[in-house]
Design a protein around this motif. Structure first.
Motif, mmCIF file in Angstrom:
data_model
loop_
_atom_site.group_PDB
_atom_site.id
_atom_site.type_symbol
_atom_site.label_atom_id
_atom_site.label_comp_id
_atom_site.label_asym_id
_atom_site.label_seq_id
_atom_site.Cartn_x
_atom_site.Cartn_y
_atom_site.Cartn_z
ATOM 1 N N MET A 85 0.824 -1.207 0.000
ATOM 2 C CA MET A 85 0.000 0.000 0.000
ATOM 3 C C MET A 85 0.863 1.264 0.000
ATOM 4 S SD MET A 85 -2.886 0.425 2.738
ATOM 5 C CE MET A 85 -1.793 0.280 4.142
ATOM 6 N N ARG A 86 1.926 1.233 0.791
ATOM 7 C CA ARG A 86 2.727 2.425 0.967
ATOM 8 C C ARG A 86 3.351 2.914 -0.339
ATOM 9 N NH1 ARG A 86 4.009 5.110 5.422
ATOM 10 N NH2 ARG A 86 5.779 6.509 5.175
ATOM 11 N N PRO A 87 4.077 2.043 -1.055
ATOM 12 C CA PRO A 87 4.635 2.528 -2.327
ATOM 13 C C PRO A 87 3.567 2.984 -3.318
ATOM 14 C CG PRO A 87 5.268 0.225 -1.907
ATOM 15 C CD PRO A 87 4.545 0.701 -0.711
ATOM 16 N N ASP A 88 2.412 2.332 -3.342
ATOM 17 C CA ASP A 88 1.354 2.764 -4.259
ATOM 18 C C ASP A 88 0.843 4.145 -3.892
ATOM 19 O OD1 ASP A 88 1.437 0.538 -5.753
ATOM 20 O OD2 ASP A 88 -0.383 -0.386 -4.979
ATOM 21 N N ALA A 89 0.621 4.334 -2.594
ATOM 22 C CA ALA A 89 0.040 5.599 -2.145
ATOM 23 C C ALA A 89 1.024 6.744 -2.289
ATOM 24 C CB ALA A 89 -0.381 5.478 -0.685
ATOM 25 N N GLU A 147 3.203 7.486 -4.575
ATOM 26 C CA GLU A 147 3.711 7.836 -5.904
ATOM 27 C C GLU A 147 3.438 9.312 -6.166
ATOM 28 O OE1 GLU A 147 1.812 5.051 -8.523
ATOM 29 O OE2 GLU A 147 3.559 3.752 -8.504
ATOM 30 N N LYS A 148 4.145 9.855 -7.136
ATOM 31 C CA LYS A 148 3.967 11.270 -7.462
ATOM 32 C C LYS A 148 2.555 11.551 -8.000
ATOM 33 C CE LYS A 148 8.764 11.924 -8.765
ATOM 34 N NZ LYS A 148 9.696 12.171 -9.865
ATOM 35 N N GLY A 149 2.175 12.799 -7.963
ATOM 36 C CA GLY A 149 0.848 13.209 -8.444
ATOM 37 C C GLY A 149 0.646 12.932 -9.920
ATOM 38 N N THR A 150 1.738 12.786 -10.653
ATOM 39 C CA THR A 150 1.632 12.483 -12.088
ATOM 40 C C THR A 150 0.994 11.110 -12.309
ATOM 41 O OG1 THR A 150 3.930 11.783 -11.908
ATOM 42 C CG2 THR A 150 3.539 13.905 -12.959
ATOM 43 N N GLU A 151 0.962 10.276 -11.254
ATOM 44 C CA GLU A 151 0.398 8.928 -11.389
ATOM 45 C C GLU A 151 -1.115 8.888 -11.156
ATOM 46 O OE1 GLU A 151 2.271 6.419 -12.543
ATOM 47 O OE2 GLU A 151 3.740 8.037 -12.710
ATOM 48 N N GLN A 152 -1.724 10.027 -10.863
ATOM 49 C CA GLN A 152 -3.185 10.028 -10.659
ATOM 50 C C GLN A 152 -3.883 9.682 -11.975
ATOM 51 O OE1 GLN A 152 -4.362 13.548 -7.751
ATOM 52 N NE2 GLN A 152 -2.672 14.199 -9.053
ATOM 53 N N VAL A 153 -4.938 8.868 -11.889
ATOM 54 C CA VAL A 153 -5.682 8.553 -13.116
ATOM 55 C C VAL A 153 -6.962 9.393 -13.216
ATOM 56 C CG1 VAL A 153 -4.756 6.237 -13.451
ATOM 57 C CG2 VAL A 153 -6.805 6.543 -12.051
ATOM 58 N N LEU A 209 -1.756 22.847 3.703
ATOM 59 C CA LEU A 209 -2.542 21.932 2.866
ATOM 60 C C LEU A 209 -1.805 20.622 2.606
ATOM 61 C CD1 LEU A 209 -3.990 24.675 0.544
ATOM 62 C CD2 LEU A 209 -5.076 23.552 2.501
ATOM 63 N N ARG A 210 -2.591 19.557 2.484
ATOM 64 C CA ARG A 210 -2.044 18.222 2.358
ATOM 65 C C ARG A 210 -1.844 17.831 0.896
ATOM 66 N NH1 ARG A 210 -5.030 18.767 7.249
ATOM 67 N NH2 ARG A 210 -6.240 19.972 5.762
ATOM 68 N N LEU A 211 -0.711 17.173 0.647
ATOM 69 C CA LEU A 211 -0.328 16.838 -0.734
ATOM 70 C C LEU A 211 -1.294 15.846 -1.378
ATOM 71 C CD1 LEU A 211 1.624 16.904 -3.126
ATOM 72 C CD2 LEU A 211 3.042 15.216 -1.930
ATOM 73 N N LEU A 212 -1.544 14.712 -0.702
ATOM 74 C CA LEU A 212 -2.242 13.607 -1.381
ATOM 75 C C LEU A 212 -3.693 13.887 -1.695
ATOM 76 C CD1 LEU A 212 -0.903 10.310 0.259
ATOM 77 C CD2 LEU A 212 -0.223 11.399 -1.866
ATOM 78 N N TYR A 213 -4.385 14.620 -0.805
ATOM 79 C CA TYR A 213 -5.827 14.784 -1.035
ATOM 80 C C TYR A 213 -6.255 16.241 -1.129
ATOM 81 C CZ TYR A 213 -5.029 14.322 3.995
ATOM 82 O OH TYR A 213 -4.504 14.440 5.258
ATOM 83 N N ILE A 260 6.264 16.193 -6.893
ATOM 84 C CA ILE A 260 6.740 15.936 -5.525
ATOM 85 C C ILE A 260 6.601 14.449 -5.212
ATOM 86 C CG2 ILE A 260 6.370 16.388 -3.055
ATOM 87 C CD1 ILE A 260 5.175 19.087 -3.849
ATOM 88 N N GLN A 261 7.668 13.881 -4.711
ATOM 89 C CA GLN A 261 7.634 12.479 -4.269
ATOM 90 C C GLN A 261 7.118 12.474 -2.831
ATOM 91 O OE1 GLN A 261 8.858 9.485 -6.017
ATOM 92 N NE2 GLN A 261 7.485 8.816 -4.374
ATOM 93 N N PRO A 262 5.897 11.986 -2.601
ATOM 94 C CA PRO A 262 5.365 12.034 -1.223
ATOM 95 C C PRO A 262 6.206 11.184 -0.272
ATOM 96 C CG PRO A 262 3.636 11.468 -2.811
ATOM 97 C CD PRO A 262 4.940 11.381 -3.540
#
Ligand code: AHM
Ligand code: MG
Length: 330
Positions: A139-143, A145-151, A270-274, A300-302
């Motif tokens: 889960m950790r490596p998946d979560a 990932e950089k924002g460029t990986e958002q689908v 503000l939070r990066l992931l969400y 940004i690499q979270p």
């Protein structure tokens, strides 16, 4: 007058990826939250729970209610393996739904919580990513990932009306809820952020806590210079989604800079992931930019689930101008 035309459900059928059911469930969550907000004062949903979230902020009843609603609704899609929320310390993992092609969703169920008790605008922000591994320990490596990986990413704004805006990388589209029939209709097709705007959006009460570059940039926007369209006007609602939505449609810039004094906000609030990454994705696809001042938000690499970042987002020329100040070129 009722908006007629393409519904969100119909529009989702045009998406190539298999995540349409995830977005359909998010739109259901938006309808439920929108309805709850309208009657919150009547059913004792205003005020605080007495608890704190992982960021040490007081939790409002509606924050928790909305979080629980989204968890249940996204679980129901059968496609979501992992959930990361502002209101949950740790990711939530559904073993039964982890399979090839499942997704990870990061979300802020209620953005702009301080507006809840004053009938102000609120939002929901979401980001959809692919799960690459199937196991909880992946889960950790998946979560992270950089924002460029958002689908897919987007937001819902609960204002005078409820609007859902999303992108999968091919255009940004906005859908307005017709509350009479409970359907989202395409009201803002192919949104393009203006190259430049006339407004800036920032909590200027923090001015003396900012680093000098932030102060210099805001001072610049406030100077009088007709030729370059200054001064800019200030607009700030206290809800990122509402300020972002205006900036997306009308241009300008939103900032939540780093804090030079508050040890709790050295990298902003503000939070990066969400918060930052999903809105950064939307803004970029619409032709705008999202930056920390030093680098592109999506690059940004979270390093942690609830990581905070400085956010400077909006019209391409306005964000580029801000970067000139932050990187010492001006
Ligand atoms: P929240 O998700 O806990 O509501 O926090 C995020 C909000 C943003 O919506 C808004 O832009 C910002 O925090 C306002 O913060 P401040 O009151 O410090 O200006
Ligand atoms: Mg919140």
């Amino acid at each position: 007058m009722r908006i007629v035309g393409t519904t969100l459900v119909h529009h989702l059928l045009t998406e190539k990826e298999a995540f349409a059911p995830v977005l359909t469930q998010i739109s259901l969550g938006a309808k439920l939250i929108g309805r709850e907000l309208q009657q919150a004062g009547l059913v004792n949903m205003l005020g605080y729970t007495g608890g704190m979230n992982v960021q040490g902020e007081k939790v409002k009843k509606l924050d928790l209610w909305a979080n629980d609603a989204f968890v249940e609704i996204l679980k129901e899609s059968g496609l979501v393996c992992t959930l990361i929320s502002e209101e949950m310390d740790e990711p939530l993992h559904f073993n039964d739904y982890c399979k090839e092609g499942s997704y990870l969703v990061c979300f802020d169920p209620i953005d702009g919580s301080s507006n809840i008790d004053v009938n102000g605008a609120l939002g929901t922000i979401f980001s959809v990513r692919r799960r690459r591994g199937k196991e909880a320990d992946h889960m950790r490596p998946d979560a992270l990932e950089k924002g460029t990986e958002q689908v897919a990413a987007g937001y819902v704004m609960y204002g005078t009306g409820t609007i859902l805006v999303y992108t999968t990388g091919r255009g940004v589209n906005g859908f307005t809820l017709d509350p009479n029939i409970g359907e989202f209709f395409l009201s803002h097709p192919n949104i393009q952020a203006p190259k430049r705007g006339k407004t800036y959006s920032v909590n200027e009460g923090n001015y003396h806590h900012w680093h000098p570059q932030s102060r210099k940039f805001i001072d610049h926007l406030r100077e009088i210079d007709k030729a370059s369209g200054r001064p800019y006007s200030l607009r700030y609602t206290g809800a990122l989604v509402a300020d972002f939505h205006r900036t997306l449609l009308e241009g300008g810039i939103y900032l939540y800079p780093a804090d030079a004094d508050d040890p709790k906000k050295p990298t902003g609030k503000l939070r990066l992931l969400y918060e930052a990454a999903p809105l950064g994705f939307v803004m970029e696809v619409a032709g705008g930019k999202a930056s920390t001042g030093e680098m592109r938000i999506l690059d940004i690499q979270p390093s942690s689930y609830h990581q905070r970042v400085p956010l400077i987002i909006g019209s391409a020329e306005d964000v580029t101008m801000a970067e000139d100040f932050y990187q010492g070129r001006r």
